[in-house]
Motif scaffolding. Structure first.
Motif, PDB file in Angstrom:
ATOM      1  N   THR A  22      21.195 -21.105 -48.284  1.00  0.00           N
ATOM      2  CA  THR A  22      21.811 -22.370 -47.889  1.00  0.00           C
ATOM      3  C   THR A  22      21.870 -22.489 -46.368  1.00  0.00           C
ATOM      4  N   ASP A  23      22.053 -23.714 -45.895  1.00  0.00           N
ATOM      5  CA  ASP A  23      22.215 -23.933 -44.455  1.00  0.00           C
ATOM      6  C   ASP A  23      23.423 -23.157 -43.929  1.00  0.00           C
ATOM      7  N   ARG A  24      24.490 -23.138 -44.696  1.00  0.00           N
ATOM      8  CA  ARG A  24      25.708 -22.419 -44.290  1.00  0.00           C
ATOM      9  C   ARG A  24      25.417 -20.928 -44.094  1.00  0.00           C
ATOM     10  N   GLN A  25      24.710 -20.338 -45.037  1.00  0.00           N
ATOM     11  CA  GLN A  25      24.367 -18.923 -44.920  1.00  0.00           C
ATOM     12  C   GLN A  25      23.488 -18.685 -43.697  1.00  0.00           C
ATOM     13  N   SER A  27      23.233 -20.330 -40.939  1.00  0.00           N
ATOM     14  CA  SER A  27      23.895 -20.529 -39.646  1.00  0.00           C
ATOM     15  C   SER A  27      25.060 -19.581 -39.407  1.00  0.00           C
ATOM     16  N   ARG A  28      25.543 -18.920 -40.454  1.00  0.00           N
ATOM     17  CA  ARG A  28      26.745 -18.096 -40.288  1.00  0.00           C
ATOM     18  C   ARG A  28      26.572 -16.614 -40.612  1.00  0.00           C
ATOM     19  N   GLU A  45      29.052 -14.681 -45.675  1.00  0.00           N
ATOM     20  CA  GLU A  45      27.782 -15.393 -45.833  1.00  0.00           C
ATOM     21  C   GLU A  45      26.606 -14.420 -45.857  1.00  0.00           C
TER      22      GLU A  45
END
Length: 139
Positions: A22-25, A27-28, A45
């Motif tokens: 995911t984008d969250r994973q 970026s974090r 993440e």
């Protein structure tokens, strides 16, 4: 069995690292700083992303490797290989090793122009997937 396993691991890696992340994973997973200036470690993440790698790899190895291709890695080899994939992927994705490598081997310009993603992928293949394939095939 090594060549078959390595190709399966590479395919699983691409599935987990691109459509499975995911984008969250993305970026974090190496840590981040929020809008208030607070630094967050990003381990949650990172570990979820690494677990995705292990899960996708386990399913593909079991289904494609055992059922479709007739390859039968041992249980100890499979466990050792999957553990190595999870651990190595998590460590590489913290990005510190990639950055250190690039800063200390004359690749500063490449780093500044987006080269870290390429070195990251090379590390996943050479330090993650290759040893995992050897563990799975030889144990």
């Amino acid at each position: 069995m090594f060549a078959t396993v390595f190709l399966l691991l590479l395919t699983c890696h691409w599935l987990a690292d691109y459509p499975g992340q995911t984008d969250r994973q993305a970026s974090r997973k190496a840590g981040w700083t929020d809008e208030n200036g607070h630094h967050h470690h990003g381990w949650y993440e990172n570990l979820i992303h690494s677990a995705t790698h292990v899960g996708i790899t386990a399913v593909v190895l079991l289904l494609a490797g055992w059922l479709a291709l007739g390859e039968h890695p041992s249980a100890p080899g499979l466990v050792a290989g999957l553990a190595w994939i999870g651990i190595s992927h998590s460590v590489i994705d913290r990005r510190r090793g990639v950055r250190w490598w690039m800063e200390n081997t004359g690749q500063e310009d490449f780093l500044a122009h987006g080269g870290a993603a390429h070195v990251d992928q090379a590390a996943h293949v050479g330090l993650g997937l290759l040893p995992a394939a050897l563990l799975i095939a030889l144990l």
